[in-house]
Enzyme design. Structure first.
Site, PDB file in Angstrom:
ATOM      1  N   GLU A  71      25.345  49.366  63.621  1.00 26.86           N
ATOM      2  CA  GLU A  71      26.785  49.510  63.895  1.00 26.86           C
ATOM      3  C   GLU A  71      27.490  50.328  62.821  1.00 26.86           C
ATOM      4  O   GLU A  71      27.509  49.940  61.647  1.00 26.86           O
ATOM      5  CB  GLU A  71      27.429  48.120  64.005  1.00 26.86           C
ATOM      6  CG  GLU A  71      28.896  48.221  64.426  1.00 26.86           C
ATOM      7  CD  GLU A  71      29.567  46.876  64.665  1.00 26.86           C
ATOM      8  OE1 GLU A  71      28.863  45.858  64.829  1.00 26.86           O
ATOM      9  OE2 GLU A  71      30.806  46.859  64.681  1.00 26.86           O
ATOM     10  N   LYS A 245      32.098  36.981  64.331  1.00 22.88           N
ATOM     11  CA  LYS A 245      31.182  38.102  64.629  1.00 22.88           C
ATOM     12  C   LYS A 245      31.239  39.109  63.480  1.00 22.88           C
ATOM     13  O   LYS A 245      30.214  39.626  63.023  1.00 22.88           O
ATOM     14  CB  LYS A 245      31.566  38.753  65.964  1.00 22.88           C
ATOM     15  CG  LYS A 245      30.578  39.779  66.478  1.00 22.88           C
ATOM     16  CD  LYS A 245      30.816  41.185  65.917  1.00 22.88           C
ATOM     17  CE  LYS A 245      29.808  42.184  66.461  1.00 22.88           C
ATOM     18  NZ  LYS A 245      29.941  43.514  65.847  1.00 22.88           N
ATOM     19  N   ASP A 261      15.310  35.398  59.845  1.00 24.85           N
ATOM     20  CA  ASP A 261      15.541  35.199  61.275  1.00 24.85           C
ATOM     21  C   ASP A 261      17.046  35.255  61.571  1.00 24.85           C
ATOM     22  O   ASP A 261      17.785  34.303  61.279  1.00 24.85           O
ATOM     23  CB  ASP A 261      14.949  33.832  61.646  1.00 24.85           C
ATOM     24  CG  ASP A 261      14.980  33.545  63.133  1.00 24.85           C
ATOM     25  OD1 ASP A 261      15.875  34.049  63.811  1.00 24.85           O
ATOM     26  OD2 ASP A 261      14.103  32.799  63.591  1.00 24.85           O
ATOM     27  N   HIS A 360      37.255  52.546  62.444  1.00 23.36           N
ATOM     28  CA  HIS A 360      36.115  52.428  63.347  1.00 23.36           C
ATOM     29  C   HIS A 360      35.831  53.736  64.051  1.00 23.36           C
ATOM     30  O   HIS A 360      34.691  54.144  64.188  1.00 23.36           O
ATOM     31  CB  HIS A 360      36.420  51.364  64.409  1.00 23.36           C
ATOM     32  CG  HIS A 360      35.691  50.097  64.168  1.00 23.36           C
ATOM     33  ND1 HIS A 360      34.801  49.572  65.048  1.00 23.36           N
ATOM     34  CD2 HIS A 360      35.725  49.260  63.111  1.00 23.36           C
ATOM     35  CE1 HIS A 360      34.310  48.455  64.547  1.00 23.36           C
ATOM     36  NE2 HIS A 360      34.865  48.240  63.381  1.00 23.36           N
TER      37      HIS A 360
HETATM   38  P1  NDP Z   1       5.579  30.007  57.616  1.00 26.95           P
HETATM   39  O1  NDP Z   1       4.951  29.382  58.785  1.00 26.95           O
HETATM   40  O2  NDP Z   1       5.092  31.358  57.251  1.00 26.95           O
HETATM   41  O3  NDP Z   1       5.435  28.987  56.404  1.00 26.95           O
HETATM   42  C1  NDP Z   1       5.813  29.312  55.097  1.00 26.95           C
HETATM   43  C2  NDP Z   1       4.669  29.908  54.323  1.00 26.95           C
HETATM   44  O4  NDP Z   1       5.057  30.315  53.058  1.00 26.95           O
HETATM   45  C3  NDP Z   1       3.528  28.926  54.167  1.00 26.95           C
HETATM   46  O5  NDP Z   1       2.376  29.577  54.589  1.00 26.95           O
HETATM   47  C4  NDP Z   1       3.456  28.672  52.681  1.00 26.95           C
HETATM   48  O6  NDP Z   1       2.142  28.583  52.248  1.00 26.95           O
HETATM   49  C5  NDP Z   1       4.068  29.931  52.110  1.00 26.95           C
HETATM   50  N1  NDP Z   1       4.715  29.734  50.816  1.00 26.95           N
HETATM   51  C6  NDP Z   1       4.398  30.427  49.694  1.00 26.95           C
HETATM   52  N2  NDP Z   1       5.192  30.051  48.683  1.00 26.95           N
HETATM   53  C7  NDP Z   1       5.996  29.076  49.154  1.00 26.95           C
HETATM   54  C8  NDP Z   1       7.028  28.311  48.560  1.00 26.95           C
HETATM   55  N3  NDP Z   1       7.366  28.444  47.288  1.00 26.95           N
HETATM   56  N4  NDP Z   1       7.671  27.414  49.343  1.00 26.95           N
HETATM   57  C9  NDP Z   1       7.351  27.266  50.646  1.00 26.95           C
HETATM   58  N5  NDP Z   1       6.378  27.966  51.260  1.00 26.95           N
HETATM   59  C10 NDP Z   1       5.700  28.878  50.523  1.00 26.95           C
HETATM   60  O7  NDP Z   1       7.145  30.179  57.819  1.00 26.95           O
HETATM   61  P2  NDP Z   1       8.295  29.115  58.026  1.00 26.95           P
HETATM   62  O8  NDP Z   1       7.766  27.733  58.184  1.00 26.95           O
HETATM   63  O9  NDP Z   1       9.296  29.369  56.960  1.00 26.95           O
HETATM   64  O10 NDP Z   1       8.899  29.527  59.427  1.00 26.95           O
HETATM   65  C11 NDP Z   1       9.730  30.652  59.522  1.00 26.95           C
HETATM   66  C12 NDP Z   1       9.353  31.453  60.731  1.00 26.95           C
HETATM   67  O11 NDP Z   1       9.362  30.637  61.898  1.00 26.95           O
HETATM   68  C13 NDP Z   1      10.330  32.561  60.996  1.00 26.95           C
HETATM   69  O12 NDP Z   1       9.600  33.731  61.285  1.00 26.95           O
HETATM   70  C14 NDP Z   1      11.087  32.090  62.239  1.00 26.95           C
HETATM   71  O13 NDP Z   1      11.545  33.190  62.985  1.00 26.95           O
HETATM   72  C15 NDP Z   1      10.022  31.321  62.964  1.00 26.95           C
HETATM   73  N6  NDP Z   1      10.432  30.299  63.911  1.00 26.95           N
HETATM   74  C16 NDP Z   1      11.728  29.918  64.082  1.00 26.95           C
HETATM   75  C17 NDP Z   1      12.068  28.931  64.973  1.00 26.95           C
HETATM   76  C18 NDP Z   1      13.485  28.521  65.086  1.00 26.95           C
HETATM   77  O14 NDP Z   1      14.303  28.963  64.287  1.00 26.95           O
HETATM   78  N7  NDP Z   1      13.850  27.679  66.040  1.00 26.95           N
HETATM   79  C19 NDP Z   1      11.046  28.243  65.773  1.00 26.95           C
HETATM   80  C20 NDP Z   1       9.701  28.671  65.466  1.00 26.95           C
HETATM   81  C21 NDP Z   1       9.415  29.672  64.584  1.00 26.95           C
HETATM   82  P3  NDP Z   1       1.337  27.205  52.298  1.00 26.95           P
HETATM   83  O15 NDP Z   1       1.108  26.865  53.717  1.00 26.95           O
HETATM   84  O16 NDP Z   1       0.113  27.502  51.545  1.00 26.95           O
HETATM   85  O17 NDP Z   1       2.217  26.196  51.610  1.00 26.95           O
END
Ligand code: NDP
Length: 418
Positions: A71, A245, A261, A360
């Protein structure tokens, strides 16, 4: 047997499209192996402009902020708002010490009191299940913080799990823990409906405060008008929706740049804006008692992370975080809410002054120039010509472009400085 569409390679999918050969070549040219792993049915990359907010001061620290948006005028407005706020020392932020994300186990046809008793009696099992489901988040200092039971209309009940997901936004972490909890709630299995993260994020709320000297705004009249306009956002859903917005114009641009996200932050924000049953603006501006300053405040939830999801997978998200100085989650949230406040200030100021359309339309003229096919070196002269036009639409832009091209063919080259 013929392959299903999802089984095709990106090139094969492109070849099935009914588009020109040139379009197919362009799509194939903009592929990346990394992104092809991120989503389903991938064919190509989609580019968006990345701009910079030059100097945003948040809690006494200066940031250069990457913004991805399609935008026109968003980046310019953010810079304008940040500059005004910076004259008084920038934005200060406050938030809760510990942030949690909520996940729900949903049950229908069950008495909430029975579930509440069950949670109290089985709290140790619940904690163990969470730890088993996602031990790594415990090693990182996070994990299940609280379990509460909410009674909903019609014998529906939500068991809410507040989970500390540390540096991650945590959607997948929360869903993984919820799956692990299902077996604990086995006695209620016949009334179980779903296990899912909630995007309502009241535990991720952050507030930004900033001020602007009335003199820097151009005087009392405009400052009073901004405050009056802000009051509309508190009582009128039509005005509040537009104001919010505008706030998300900036916040979403930084959210997208950092690989976070955008849907999660806007869903959480709009729900927060309607939290008391009346949708209102997330910000408020008022004159200081002595009338010399305009004071602004913005409060909203920001469920973002600095790791996880697409953040690590997208090189451009890593670049954006590097531009920001690789902030931790607390500082990233501070930047986001401050950008929202700056964006909001700029929009209210424009509306209270020359009107939103003047600024704009200057930016819109650039988009219009590209839309009618102006080449990069034709955009500047065409925008200048459009600034003189009484009307701004594609027909006018097309005509002006033709005039410029005619002029170019008659003269040497008016688009390039000699
Ligand atoms: P992930 O599934 O990637 O989990 C976080 C990852 O980060 C883990 O693998 C973890 O490793 C790693 N990690 C490394 N350092 C850290 C730290 N300091 N603290 C925490 N984790 C760490 O992502 P999220 O669980 O954050 O989920 C976000 C994603 O999910 C986004 O892409 C979103 O779009 C999507 N999503 C959103 C939904 C919604 O909003 N309703 C529904 C479903 C998905 P380890 O496992 O080794 O700890």
């Amino acid at each position: 047997m013929a392959k299903k569409f999802y089984q095709l390679s990106p090139d094969e999918r492109i070849d099935r499209l009914t588009v020109s050969k040139d379009t197919k070549t362009a799509l194939k040219r903009h592929q990346s192996r990394q992104n092809s792993q991120l989503i389903e049915n991938y064919i190509s990359d989609y580019n968006l402009p990345l701009g910079l907010l030059g100097n945003l001061i948040v809690d006494s620290q200066g940031y250069t902020v990457p913004m991805v948006t399609e935008e026109p005028s968003v980046v310019a407005a953010a810079n304008n708002g940040a500059r005004l706020l910076g004259l008084q020392g920038g934005v200060t932020t406050t938030s809760q010490e510990s942030l949690t994300t909520v996940g729900q186990l949903l049950f229908a046809g069950v008495n909430a009191d029975d579930l509440a008793d069950f949670v109290v009696q089985h709290r140790d099992e619940i904690d163990d299940a969470a730890r088993r489901a996602k031990s790594s988040i415990y090693r990182r200092g996070g994990g299940l913080v609280d379990v509460t039971v909410r009674s909903l209309p019609g014998q529906r009940t939500s068991v809410d799990f507040a989970i500390d997901t540390q540096a991650a936004m945590g959607a997948n972490i929360v869903n993984t823990i919820l799956e692990g909890e299902r077996s604990v709630f086995d006695p209620f299995a016949d009334r179980f409906v779903a296990a899912i993260l909630s995007n309502y994020s009241p535990h991720q709320v952050i507030t930004a405060q900033g001020k602007v000297a009335v003199a820097d705004l151009g005087g009392q009249d405009i400052a009073r008008k901004i405050a009056a306009l802000s009051d509309f956002g508190g009582v009128d859903i039509y005005r509040a929706t537009t104001e919010n917005k505008g706030i998300y114009n900036g916040i979403a641009a930084v959210t997208l740049a950092t690989g976070n996200d955008t849907r999660a932050i806007s869903a959480a924000g709009h729900a927060w804006a309607a939290g008391d049953g009346q949708y209102h603006s997330l910000s408020h501006w008022q004159l200081s008692e002595d009338g010399t300053q305009l004071l602004g405040e913005l409060t909203l939830p920001l469920p973002v992370g600095t790791v996880g999801g697409a953040i690590g997978a997208l090189p451009s998200a890593q670049t954006a975080l590097e531009i920001l100085g690789n902030p931790d989650g607390r500082h990233l949230r501070g930047v986001l809410v401050a950008v929202g406040l700056a964006q909001n200030l700029a929009a209210l100021k424009a509306l209270s002054g020359e009107g939103i359309q003047a600024g704009h339309m200057r930016m819109q003229a650039r988009a219009l120039a590209l839309q009618v096919g102006a080449q990069p070196d034709e955009v500047g002269p065409l925008v200048a010509a459009l600034a003189e036009a009484e009307q701004l639409d594609s027909a006018v832009a097309q005509q002006k472009l033709e005039e410029l091209r005619q002029h170019e063919s008659q003269n040497s080259n008016p688009f390039r400085p000699s």
